[in-house]
Motif scaffolding. Structure first.
Motif, mmCIF file in Angstrom:
data_model
loop_
_atom_site.group_PDB
_atom_site.id
_atom_site.type_symbol
_atom_site.label_atom_id
_atom_site.label_comp_id
_atom_site.label_asym_id
_atom_site.label_seq_id
_atom_site.Cartn_x
_atom_site.Cartn_y
_atom_site.Cartn_z
ATOM 1 N N ILE A 99 1.072 -1.187 -0.081
ATOM 2 C CA ILE A 99 -0.016 -0.006 0.136
ATOM 3 C C ILE A 99 0.914 1.409 -0.035
ATOM 4 O O ILE A 99 0.508 2.256 -0.675
ATOM 5 N N GLU A 100 1.918 1.139 0.636
ATOM 6 C CA GLU A 100 2.910 2.349 0.621
ATOM 7 C C GLU A 100 3.497 2.539 -0.658
ATOM 8 O O GLU A 100 3.493 3.816 -1.054
ATOM 9 N N ASP A 101 3.888 1.397 -1.322
ATOM 10 C CA ASP A 101 4.331 1.726 -2.658
ATOM 11 C C ASP A 101 3.480 2.338 -3.589
ATOM 12 O O ASP A 101 3.449 3.183 -4.445
ATOM 13 N N ALA A 102 1.966 1.882 -3.441
ATOM 14 C CA ALA A 102 1.076 2.253 -4.273
ATOM 15 C C ALA A 102 0.874 3.713 -4.060
ATOM 16 O O ALA A 102 0.170 4.393 -5.061
ATOM 17 N N MET A 103 0.868 4.062 -3.072
ATOM 18 C CA MET A 103 0.792 5.871 -2.456
ATOM 19 C C MET A 103 1.746 6.667 -3.049
ATOM 20 O O MET A 103 1.407 7.548 -3.735
ATOM 21 N N GLU A 104 2.928 6.116 -2.867
ATOM 22 C CA GLU A 104 4.068 6.778 -3.427
ATOM 23 C C GLU A 104 4.390 6.762 -4.768
ATOM 24 O O GLU A 104 4.953 7.819 -5.563
ATOM 25 N N ALA A 105 4.081 5.843 -5.585
ATOM 26 C CA ALA A 105 4.379 5.527 -7.064
ATOM 27 C C ALA A 105 5.981 5.700 -7.214
ATOM 28 O O ALA A 105 6.667 5.551 -6.232
ATOM 29 N N HIS A 106 6.410 5.931 -8.299
ATOM 30 C CA HIS A 106 7.665 6.091 -8.742
ATOM 31 C C HIS A 106 8.463 4.872 -8.252
ATOM 32 O O HIS A 106 9.505 5.085 -7.715
ATOM 33 N N GLN A 107 7.890 3.656 -8.473
ATOM 34 C CA GLN A 107 8.501 2.443 -8.076
ATOM 35 C C GLN A 107 9.280 1.771 -9.502
ATOM 36 O O GLN A 107 8.475 1.997 -10.603
ATOM 37 N N ARG A 108 10.150 1.116 -9.091
ATOM 38 C CA ARG A 108 10.877 0.041 -10.259
ATOM 39 C C ARG A 108 9.767 -1.073 -10.515
ATOM 40 O O ARG A 108 9.286 -1.676 -9.660
ATOM 41 N N PRO A 109 9.823 -1.724 -11.683
ATOM 42 C CA PRO A 109 8.832 -2.904 -11.868
ATOM 43 C C PRO A 109 9.328 -3.901 -11.027
ATOM 44 O O PRO A 109 10.775 -4.168 -10.893
ATOM 45 N N LYS A 110 8.533 -4.630 -10.491
ATOM 46 C CA LYS A 110 8.813 -5.754 -9.366
ATOM 47 C C LYS A 110 7.667 -6.491 -8.889
ATOM 48 O O LYS A 110 6.435 -6.365 -9.347
ATOM 49 N N LEU A 111 7.990 -7.812 -8.684
ATOM 50 C CA LEU A 111 6.727 -8.676 -8.403
ATOM 51 C C LEU A 111 7.088 -9.226 -6.641
ATOM 52 O O LEU A 111 8.051 -9.796 -6.645
ATOM 53 N N GLU A 112 6.137 -9.077 -6.105
ATOM 54 C CA GLU A 112 6.157 -9.350 -4.420
ATOM 55 C C GLU A 112 4.868 -10.420 -4.126
ATOM 56 O O GLU A 112 3.786 -9.962 -4.641
ATOM 57 N N ARG A 113 5.076 -11.334 -3.342
ATOM 58 C CA ARG A 113 3.930 -12.172 -2.947
ATOM 59 C C ARG A 113 3.920 -11.821 -1.571
ATOM 60 O O ARG A 113 4.660 -12.107 -0.699
ATOM 61 N N TYR A 114 2.797 -11.640 -1.215
ATOM 62 C CA TYR A 114 2.272 -11.403 0.572
ATOM 63 C C TYR A 114 1.106 -12.343 0.779
ATOM 64 O O TYR A 114 0.143 -12.035 0.567
ATOM 65 N N GLY A 115 1.560 -13.562 1.246
ATOM 66 C CA GLY A 115 0.544 -14.477 1.314
ATOM 67 C C GLY A 115 -0.075 -14.987 0.066
ATOM 68 O O GLY A 115 0.548 -15.395 -0.701
ATOM 69 N N GLU A 116 -1.721 -14.872 0.010
ATOM 70 C CA GLU A 116 -2.152 -15.005 -1.029
ATOM 71 C C GLU A 116 -2.355 -14.066 -2.150
ATOM 72 O O GLU A 116 -3.045 -14.315 -3.088
ATOM 73 N N THR A 117 -1.497 -12.904 -1.867
ATOM 74 C CA THR A 117 -1.701 -11.584 -2.687
ATOM 75 C C THR A 117 -0.625 -11.409 -3.404
ATOM 76 O O THR A 117 0.366 -11.624 -2.707
ATOM 77 N N LEU A 118 -0.825 -11.261 -4.493
ATOM 78 C CA LEU A 118 0.368 -10.976 -5.454
ATOM 79 C C LEU A 118 0.664 -9.635 -5.862
ATOM 80 O O LEU A 118 -0.683 -8.985 -6.221
ATOM 81 N N PHE A 119 1.770 -8.815 -5.508
ATOM 82 C CA PHE A 119 1.649 -7.538 -5.863
ATOM 83 C C PHE A 119 2.662 -7.255 -6.996
ATOM 84 O O PHE A 119 3.751 -7.494 -6.923
#
Length: 376
Positions: A99-119
């Motif tokens: 959620i913090e990444d989605a708020m700030e934006a300006h992120q580099r492409p990435k793939l992360e899994r938090y439990g059953e959720t893929l970000f």
């Protein structure tokens, strides 16, 4: 459903139609307009691949999803507020870091899994013909067991076309959130193709301008090089991301056709990344050639200035030599032209021939001296 039928479903869903039907305001997710768009671009609930509801608010979406245990929510947001993201986090148990990444934006492409959720963070791109530059957008995707949330920062990509094609292929949409994610990945990667074509045209134009000696070409090379650095940051991490997704096929039981599709997307990303690397190298080489040509031109101008200065010096030498030669008889004539009474040579019968001879001797001597020194 047979494998051949499913393959045709994929082809219909993932290949843009030649003349796509114009969506109505109720069932299309509009692309970002010039003015600030609303946060909730589109929210819809699907069941067995068919849209069953189009809630107007997030609260309605939550309530209707709870009433549809076998349904899937697809929520599209554009530049959402902090309260909206926190509401989504509370409802779908999204990780605070995502959620913090989605708020700030300006992120580099990435793939992360938090439990059953893929970000997933993606960097979309589009080529603007008028200013001849690349515009980058950012897309964050949350994929859970029964939901897909897209958070868009920027005008690209146009997810309305993805949603429309998916809804036209309920057999594909029925595969769930993973199918939506892979369709979004395909749309982002396909969006790189016009950018690659536009940049290739720019590189060709720059090469022509370099050899024409355009003084503004260095600035254009620099600006395009910066865009290629940004483009490279958008595409290169995707290769590793897609391989990470492919590594989880067996663990998460990914559909066989989805696996084929993802491998195809990975191939396209690899090809695009290689083209971008080629553009960067080409621009580096062009900049080197331009610097060499500029140096050669400057050397030629300096040589021309030096030659002009040398010619001017030669002319000055000649003028100075003749001035000195002419100055000698002037000096003698001036001396004997003074009205003094006590000048012995004035009463001398050989005074005049002596003065004229002295003038001639001095002039001839100076001429010989200057001639030997190549001043004349």
């Amino acid at each position: 459903m047979s494998k051949n039928n499913r393959k045709s479903v994929w082809r219909r869903a993932l290949t843009p139609a030649t003349e796509p039907s114009r969506p109505t305001a109720a069932d299309a997710e509009p692309s970002a307009p010039e003015t600030e768009p609303p946060s909730i671009v589109q929210a819809a609930l699907y069941r067995d691949g068919v849209r069953v509801s189009s809630p107007a608010t997030l609260a309605d979406t939550y309530r209707e999803l709870r009433d549809q245990p076998s349904g899937m929510a697809w929520i599209g947001l554009a530049r959402p507020t902090e309260s909206e993201l926190l509401s989504l986090a509370a409802e779908f148990d999204l990780h605070p870091l995502s959620i913090e990444d989605a708020m700030e934006a300006h992120q580099r492409p990435k793939l992360e899994r938090y439990g059953e959720t893929l970000f997933v963070v993606l960097r979309a791109a589009r080529y603007l013909d008028a200013p001849e530059e690349v515009d980058f957008g950012e897309l964050h995707v949350f994929v859970g067991p029964d939901f897909v949330i897209t958070v868009r920062h920027g005008a690209a990509p146009d997810l309305s076309a993805v949603r429309r094609r998916m809804e036209e292929s309920p057999e594909l949409l029925k595969l769930g959130p993973e199918a939506v994610l892979y369709a979004i990945l395909d749309a982002v990667v396909d969006g790189y193709a016009p950018v690659v074509a536009g940049v290739q045209n720019d590189v060709d134009e720059i090469e022509t301008e370099v050899f024409r000696g355009d003084p503004e070409v260095s600035r254009r090379i620099y600006e395009l090089s910066r865009e290629m650095v940004e483009f490279q940051r958008s595409t290169r991490p995707l290769v590793g991301m897609l391989h990470g997704l492919m590594a989880g096929f067996a663990k998460y039981g990914t559909d066989e056709e989805l696996q084929r599709y993802l491998r195809d997307v990975a191939d396209h990303v690899t090809h695009t990344s290689e083209r971008v690397d080629g553009f960067r190298q080409a621009l580096t080489d062009i900049l080197t050639v331009n610097a060499t040509l500029v140096t050669q031109q400057q050397n030629a101008e300096m040589r021309a200035l030096a030659e002009a200065g040398f010619e001017q010096n030669e002319e000055i030498k000649k003028i100075s030599a003749w001035a000195a030669i002419l100055f000698a008889p002037t000096l003698v004539g001036t001396i004997y032209g003074m009205n003094f009474e006590n000048m012995p040579e004035l009463d001398w019968s050989f005074g005049y021939p002596f003065a004229v001879g002295l003038m001639g001797l001095v002039c001839v001597s100076l001429y010989v001296i200057f001639k030997r020194r190549d001043w004349l």
